[in-house]
Write a protein that holds these residues in place. Sequence first.
Motif, PDB file in Angstrom:
ATOM      1  N   GLY A  91      64.547  17.353  31.709  1.00 36.30           N
ATOM      2  CA  GLY A  91      63.221  16.845  31.402  1.00 36.30           C
ATOM      3  C   GLY A  91      62.812  16.912  29.946  1.00 36.30           C
ATOM      4  O   GLY A  91      61.702  16.481  29.602  1.00 36.30           O
ATOM      5  N   GLU A  92      63.663  17.438  29.065  1.00 34.70           N
ATOM      6  CA  GLU A  92      63.297  17.499  27.654  1.00 34.70           C
ATOM      7  C   GLU A  92      63.295  16.104  27.034  1.00 34.70           C
ATOM      8  O   GLU A  92      64.080  15.232  27.406  1.00 34.70           O
ATOM      9  N   ALA A  93      62.390  15.918  26.067  1.00 36.02           N
ATOM     10  CA  ALA A  93      62.222  14.612  25.416  1.00 36.02           C
ATOM     11  C   ALA A  93      63.206  14.502  24.254  1.00 36.02           C
ATOM     12  O   ALA A  93      62.910  14.900  23.125  1.00 36.02           O
ATOM     13  N   ARG A  94      64.374  13.925  24.529  1.00 34.54           N
ATOM     14  CA  ARG A  94      65.436  13.878  23.523  1.00 34.54           C
ATOM     15  C   ARG A  94      65.993  12.462  23.304  1.00 34.54           C
ATOM     16  O   ARG A  94      66.955  12.318  22.550  1.00 34.54           O
ATOM     17  N   HIS A  95      65.423  11.470  23.901  1.00 34.89           N
ATOM     18  CA  HIS A  95      65.956  10.118  23.721  1.00 34.89           C
ATOM     19  C   HIS A  95      64.884   9.079  24.000  1.00 34.89           C
ATOM     20  O   HIS A  95      64.051   9.239  24.895  1.00 34.89           O
ATOM     21  N   VAL A  96      64.932   8.006  23.233  1.00 37.79           N
ATOM     22  CA  VAL A  96      64.205   6.792  23.583  1.00 37.79           C
ATOM     23  C   VAL A  96      64.941   5.611  22.959  1.00 37.79           C
ATOM     24  O   VAL A  96      65.438   5.702  21.832  1.00 37.79           O
TER      25      VAL A  96
END
Length: 263
Positions: free
Chosen positions: A87-92
């Motif tokens: 769930g960590e925000a590491r890509h978009v």
Amino acid sequence: MVTIATWNINSVRLRMGQVERFLSEQAPDVLCLQEIKTREELFPHAAFEALGYTHRVVHGQKGYHGVATVSRIPLREFSRHDWQDNGEARHVGVELLGPAKGLVIENVYIPAGGDVPDREANVKFGQKLDFLGRMTRWADALDRPTLILGDFNIAPLDCDVYDHKALLKVVSHTPVEVETLGAFRDAHGWVDLGRQHIPAPERNYSWWSYRSYWREKDQGRRLDHMWASPELARESRAHRIVEETRRWDQPSDHVPLVTEFSI
């Protein structure tokens, strides 16, 4: 010509003044930021709007990690992958809609991996290797021009660190990390634009610890990367490291990379 930049900013709210200076001086069309350390609703949208970066995609979280892509070119969000599987925000990912229409830019912040390069003794190191494994399986299926960039937290070549032998057992330059990143590279035939334009063994660092930099020791590592699919790599015309940002007040420990494409 379309210019794309990447920068691990180590808190966008803390260093927004530096981002403004960088955008004013370098004027990239697209800037991909990592480690923004803020939720989307607290991202400094107004400051980017005032600078003309009216198109933004933010994948953030409170206090940690987070990535954002800001642009003067219209774009749309294309993908969000949880390669960390927690769930960590590491890509978009985004797709450009104006100039360079159809180009996909994948903005990624690969985990650092902790201090001990042993999967059994250090859960974070295992998570880093697994993150790369999931990225590799994703890359196997790519079928369009793609640029993947960001903080990879790996210096793959012997000359990508200040002392190859001394760092062989230090996370970010261990043989298993280099091998795992190599498998990702081979999955899609990625071209390392940093080394296409600044061939090995030329110095090409993008990160220095705060302590070594204050001691004026050039103990750098090349942890930040811009890799292009083969057809896109042929359109890259220039690549530079904006190292002067490390001399600004309260800098990030990373410096920006900028690549120009004739697309």
